[in-house]
Design a protein around this motif. Structure first.
Motif, PDB file in Angstrom:
ATOM      1  N   LEU A 186       0.829  -1.209   0.000  1.00 42.53           N
ATOM      2  CA  LEU A 186       0.000   0.000   0.000  1.00 42.53           C
ATOM      3  C   LEU A 186       0.864   1.259   0.000  1.00 42.53           C
ATOM      4  CD1 LEU A 186      -2.784  -1.116   2.481  1.00 42.53           C
ATOM      5  CD2 LEU A 186      -3.136  -0.432   0.106  1.00 42.53           C
ATOM      6  N   ALA A 187       1.979   1.229   0.713  1.00 40.82           N
ATOM      7  CA  ALA A 187       2.877   2.385   0.736  1.00 40.82           C
ATOM      8  C   ALA A 187       3.461   2.648  -0.647  1.00 40.82           C
ATOM      9  CB  ALA A 187       3.998   2.151   1.752  1.00 40.82           C
ATOM     10  N   VAL A 188       3.901   1.591  -1.321  1.00 35.49           N
ATOM     11  CA  VAL A 188       4.466   1.747  -2.668  1.00 35.49           C
ATOM     12  C   VAL A 188       3.402   2.254  -3.641  1.00 35.49           C
ATOM     13  CG1 VAL A 188       5.454   0.500  -4.633  1.00 35.49           C
ATOM     14  CG2 VAL A 188       6.258   0.015  -2.312  1.00 35.49           C
ATOM     15  N   ALA A 189       2.203   1.678  -3.561  1.00 36.07           N
ATOM     16  CA  ALA A 189       1.131   2.102  -4.464  1.00 36.07           C
ATOM     17  C   ALA A 189       0.778   3.564  -4.254  1.00 36.07           C
ATOM     18  CB  ALA A 189      -0.100   1.224  -4.249  1.00 36.07           C
ATOM     19  N   ALA A 190       0.757   4.021  -2.993  1.00 32.51           N
ATOM     20  CA  ALA A 190       0.454   5.422  -2.708  1.00 32.51           C
ATOM     21  C   ALA A 190       1.547   6.341  -3.238  1.00 32.51           C
ATOM     22  CB  ALA A 190       0.273   5.625  -1.208  1.00 32.51           C
ATOM     23  N   ALA A 191       2.798   5.891  -3.168  1.00 37.25           N
ATOM     24  CA  ALA A 191       3.896   6.698  -3.703  1.00 37.25           C
ATOM     25  C   ALA A 191       3.748   6.866  -5.217  1.00 37.25           C
ATOM     26  CB  ALA A 191       5.241   6.048  -3.369  1.00 37.25           C
TER      27      ALA A 191
END
Length: 423
Positions: A186-191
């Motif tokens: 989720l962190a990577v996708a948000a970035a």
């Protein structure tokens, strides 16, 4: 070529993201990606509770508090963050919210103490509330008044898609690499989403649209705004009072196999996704009709669930219809909240987000209490019927009042030219 010549050349290029008479700008779909991630992180914990509880050596109830604290953060975060960021540009607010979202998920992925995890979830929820509030305003402004409800519904449909796609994918990632991997993903996708938003959301200058805080807050005294917020609370509260406890109704009342329950819930999610999009399309042309007919039909559906819970075919069909109709007017309600908030458009959007979450908390609480009543498993649907029926009071008042006056003035400023669209 001189810098002045380059600037003139870029300004002369036609925009690639200007909506036609019936086509939404690309930025609406990018913002929907953001809300997809926001709702996925809110509900994904429910799908990976055993993994979290086992890894942290805590009870399932304690792990479940990670969902509760996020909901509380959304209620607090939407209006408070909208207020605190009122002097920032909307583009900057969206990017800051995503930055906090990324950092919060990295912290959750690394932490091993429940208290620290809850703090990180709460802070992430504050950012989520800010993103939701501003995303609705930006989507409606970029689409223009003729497509405002449709644009907001597309943004909301990103959240609906989270229950269909995001939560199951999060559970699969957890099974493959552990629950912490879900939060890393989720962190990577948000970035990645933040790069698209930086590219596509036009730059706006706060000084060109900022009113005094007192003037903006004065617009929040609109009676029509508070009627819309009341409808947000009751429509969501009634639907979720029944839906939150539908699994035991399916298995214990209707005799549906537990292995089929996820499929029924997926049907509800698909219906919710489709209903949100259709509701938005209809809401631009017929907002009064959508906001009155949707709770009226939903009331009948919930009453049917309460009365026909013993029949598996009937119950499954009614759950599918509940997904299609139950929350399909939410995008229209947000659009009306933004419109009736006047110069405090972002606060109007934020208050509607908070109202939906208040409705969720109230509805699930009342539904849970109804389980202990003589109605038993039919209690949540019976409560939901009564709560959704209350939605007809504010929506009917809005419909009657709107016939006596012209519609609200367009609260969105003209599209801000963004020649460079640079990262």
């Amino acid at each position: 070529m001189t810098e002045e010549a380059r600037t003139a050349l870029v300004r002369a290029r036609p925009s690639t993201d200007v909506p036609s008479a019936n086509r939404l700008p690309l930025v609406a779909y990018v913002l929907a990606l953001g809300t997809f991630l926001m709702l996925t992180t809110e509900f994904v914990v429910a799908g990976i509770l055993p993994e979290i509880a086992g890894d942290l050596r805590i009870t399932l109830a304690s792990a479940g508090s990670l969902i509760t604290v996020f909901a509380v953060g959304m209620v607090v975060g939407a209006p408070s963050m909208a207020l605190l960021t009122t002097r920032l540009s909307r583009r900057t607010t969206l990017l800051l919210a995503l930055a906090v979202f990324v950092l919060g998920h990295v912290f959750v992925a690394l932490a091993s103490d429940l208290t620290l995890l809850m703090v990180a979830r709460f802070v992430t929820a504050l950012a989520t509330g800010a993103f939701w509030a501003v995303a609705a305003v930006v989507a409606a402004r970029e689409a223009g008044p003729a497509l405002g409800s449709r644009a907001i519904s597309v943004v909301g449909a990103g959240g609906s898609l989270a229950t269909v796609l995001g939560v199951p994918l999060g559970a699969l990632v957890a099974q493959a690499v552990g629950w912490r991997g879900t939060f890393w993903a989720l962190a990577v996708a948000a970035a990645v989403a933040s790069m698209f938003i930086a590219r596509l959301v036009p730059r706006d200058v706060p000084a060109q649209r900022a009113e005094s805080l007192r003037t903006e807050l004065a617009d929040l005294r609109s009676a029509r705004l508070w009627l819309v917020l009341a409808a947000c609370v009751t429509t969501t509260g009634g639907v979720l009072a029944a839906y939150s406890f539908i699994a035991p109704v399916l298995t214990d009342q209707a005799g549906v196999s537990p292995t089929l329950v996820p499929l029924v819930l997926t049907v509800f999610g698909v219906g919710s996704f489709a209903g949100t999009l259709v509701g938005g399309r209809l809401g631009d042309a017929h907002p009064r009709l959508v906001t009155v007919m949707t709770p009226a039909v939903t009331t009948v559906i919930l009453l049917g669930i309460a009365l026909l819970s013993g029949s598996a075919p009937a119950l499954i069909a009614l759950v599918a219809l509940l997904g299609l109709f139950g929350l399909s007017a939410n995008g229209v309600l947000i659009h009306l909240a933004v419109s009736h908030a006047g110069r405090a458009a972002t606060m109007g959007s934020a208050l509607s987000v908070a109202a939906f979450n208040v409705g969720t908390a109230i509805g699930t609480g009342l539904g849970g209490a109804a389980l202990a009543s003589p109605l038993g498993l039919d209690g949540p649907a019976a409560v939901g019927t009564a709560v959704v029926a209350l939605t007809l009071v504010p929506t009917a008042a809005l419909a009657i009042g709107s016939r006596r006056r012209q519609g609200p003035a367009n609260p969105y400023p003209p599209r801000t030219e963004n020649p460079s669209c640079a990262l």
